[in-house]
Design an enzyme around this catalytic site. Sequence first.
Site, mmCIF file in Angstrom:
data_model
loop_
_atom_site.group_PDB
_atom_site.id
_atom_site.type_symbol
_atom_site.label_atom_id
_atom_site.label_comp_id
_atom_site.label_asym_id
_atom_site.label_seq_id
_atom_site.Cartn_x
_atom_site.Cartn_y
_atom_site.Cartn_z
ATOM 1 C CG ASP A 201 6.212 -6.510 -4.152
ATOM 2 O OD1 ASP A 201 7.432 -6.660 -3.978
ATOM 3 O OD2 ASP A 201 5.358 -7.160 -3.518
ATOM 4 C CG HIS A 223 8.594 -3.396 -1.924
ATOM 5 N ND1 HIS A 223 7.973 -4.515 -1.435
ATOM 6 C CD2 HIS A 223 7.824 -2.339 -1.547
ATOM 7 C CE1 HIS A 223 6.858 -4.156 -0.783
ATOM 8 N NE2 HIS A 223 6.755 -2.844 -0.845
#
Length: 366
Positions: A201, A223
Site C-alpha cells: 500500500d 502505492h
Amino acid sequence: MLSLRLIALLSAASIAVQATPVVDSSCAITNFDQVASVVDKCTDIVISNLEVPAGETLDLEFKKTGVKVTFEGRTTFGYKEWKGPLLRIKGKAITVVGAEGSVLDGQGQLYWDGKGGNGGKDKPKFFKIKATEGSHFKNINLLNCPVQCTSIDHSGPLTLSGWNIDVSAGDKNNLGHNTDGFDINTTDGLVIEDAIVKNQDDCIAVNQGTNFVFSNLECYGGHGLSLSVGTSHDILKNTVRNVTFTNSVVAKSRNGIHIKTHTNSGQGIIEDITYSNIRMTDIWKYAVNIEQDYKQGKPTGHPTDNIPIKGLTLKQVSGTLTGDESVPVYIICADGACSNFNWSGVSFTGAAHKSNCTMIPTGFSC
Ligand SMILES: *[C@@H]1O[C@H](CO)[C@@H](O)[C@H](O)[C@H]1NC(C)=O
Ligand SMILES: *[C@@H]1O[C@H](CO)[C@@H](O)[C@H](O)[C@H]1NC(C)=O
Ligand SMILES: *[C@@H]1O[C@H](CO)[C@@H](O)[C@H](O)[C@H]1NC(C)=O
Ligand SMILES: *[C@@H]1O[C@H](CO)[C@@H](O)[C@H](O)[C@H]1NC(C)=O
C-alpha cells in the site's frame, strides 16, 4: 563435600551480584513482565530478544524527557486477532535505536488473507509513535506488518532515519493488503530519511500535518508517495502544508505520486507541496495521480472543491510504466480547485494510455 562447595560458590555468586553497583538509569528488558517497572524508572533501556505475548501492546510511554531505547535481536509479537497496536512509543526528546541485526517481527504471514483492514481476520496495527521535542528513531527494522506498519500522530519535531520496512513476503498470492509504510496525522515537523519500504500500500501516506521532508526513500511494490486528505470534519485536521519529497525511488508500484482528497468531509487545504528528483520504474497504473473525487475509499469521477490544492511543484520526476492499465498522468480536479501546479522535467515512457487531465500544469503537456 560437593554440596558444601556448591553452597559456598552460590553464596559467593550472590555476594558478587549484590556487590555490583545498581545503576538505576541503565536497564535491560528480556521478559515482558519487566516492561512496566523498567519504563517507569530507567532512562537508558535495552530490549533484548523480547517475546511480546499475544494480544498485548509493548507500551513504552515515557514521562521523563530524553529517554534512550535500544532494540537488540529479534522482538516478536504473539499471534492474536485484535486491533493492536503491537508496539506504542510515546515521549519527549526520545532516541530509539535498532541495533545492528535487530528486527521487530509482526508475524504478518499468520494474518494475511488478502483483505487487509477491510474484512477477514482482525489484524493488529504494528507501530504507533507519538514523539516530540526532537525525538529520533534510527535504524528500525520492521518485518511483516499484519496491516498498517507505522502510524505517526501528534508528533514533531521528529526524525526517522535508516528504517527498513520489509513486508515483501506479503506479495505472495496477493495476501498482504493495506500494509502502509508510514501513516502521518496531526504532526508538525517531521523528517523521514534513508528508508526502504517494501509493501502493498502507500509507502508514505500523509493525512494531516505541516513542515515535512521525506528524502532518500526507496519504495517497492506499493502505492507510492501519497497525500490522502479529508478524513476529518474539522478544517484544521484537513490541512497539509509545506511537504517535500526528494531524491527518492518508487519501483514496481501501482502509483508513483498520489494525491487524493475526500469529497464527503469538511473543508481543508493542501498547500505548498514539492516532489523533486523522483525516479520511478515499472509503475503499473498512474505515475502521477491527482484526484479530488474520493468517497468511501473510492474515486467517483465527480470531483469537489472542499479541499483545494494550491501549489504543487514537480521537478525532475521521471520514469517508466508497464502493463495494460498504465497512464502517465491522471488529474481530476473540481473547477478552480487546483492552482499553481508548476512542473519541470516531468517525463514518462512505456505507458499503455495517454495522460488525462482536467487542468494542465504549467510546464507539462497533457
Ligand atoms: C518547510 O518545512 C521544512 C521542514 O520542517 C522547514 O525547514 C521549512 O522552514 C519550512 N518552510 C516554510 C516556508 O515554513
Ligand atoms: C487523524 O486524526 C484525527 C483526530 O486528530 C482523526 O479525526 C482522523 O480520523 C485521523 N485520520 C486518520 C486517517 O487516521
Ligand atoms: C479521462 O478521465 C475522465 C474522468 O475520470 C473519464 O471520464 C474519461 O473517460 C477519461 N478519458 C480518457 C481518454 O481516458
Ligand atoms: C516554476 O518552477 C521553475 C523551475 O523550478 C521556476 O524557475 C519558476 O519560477 C516557477 N514558476 C512559478 C510560476 O512558480
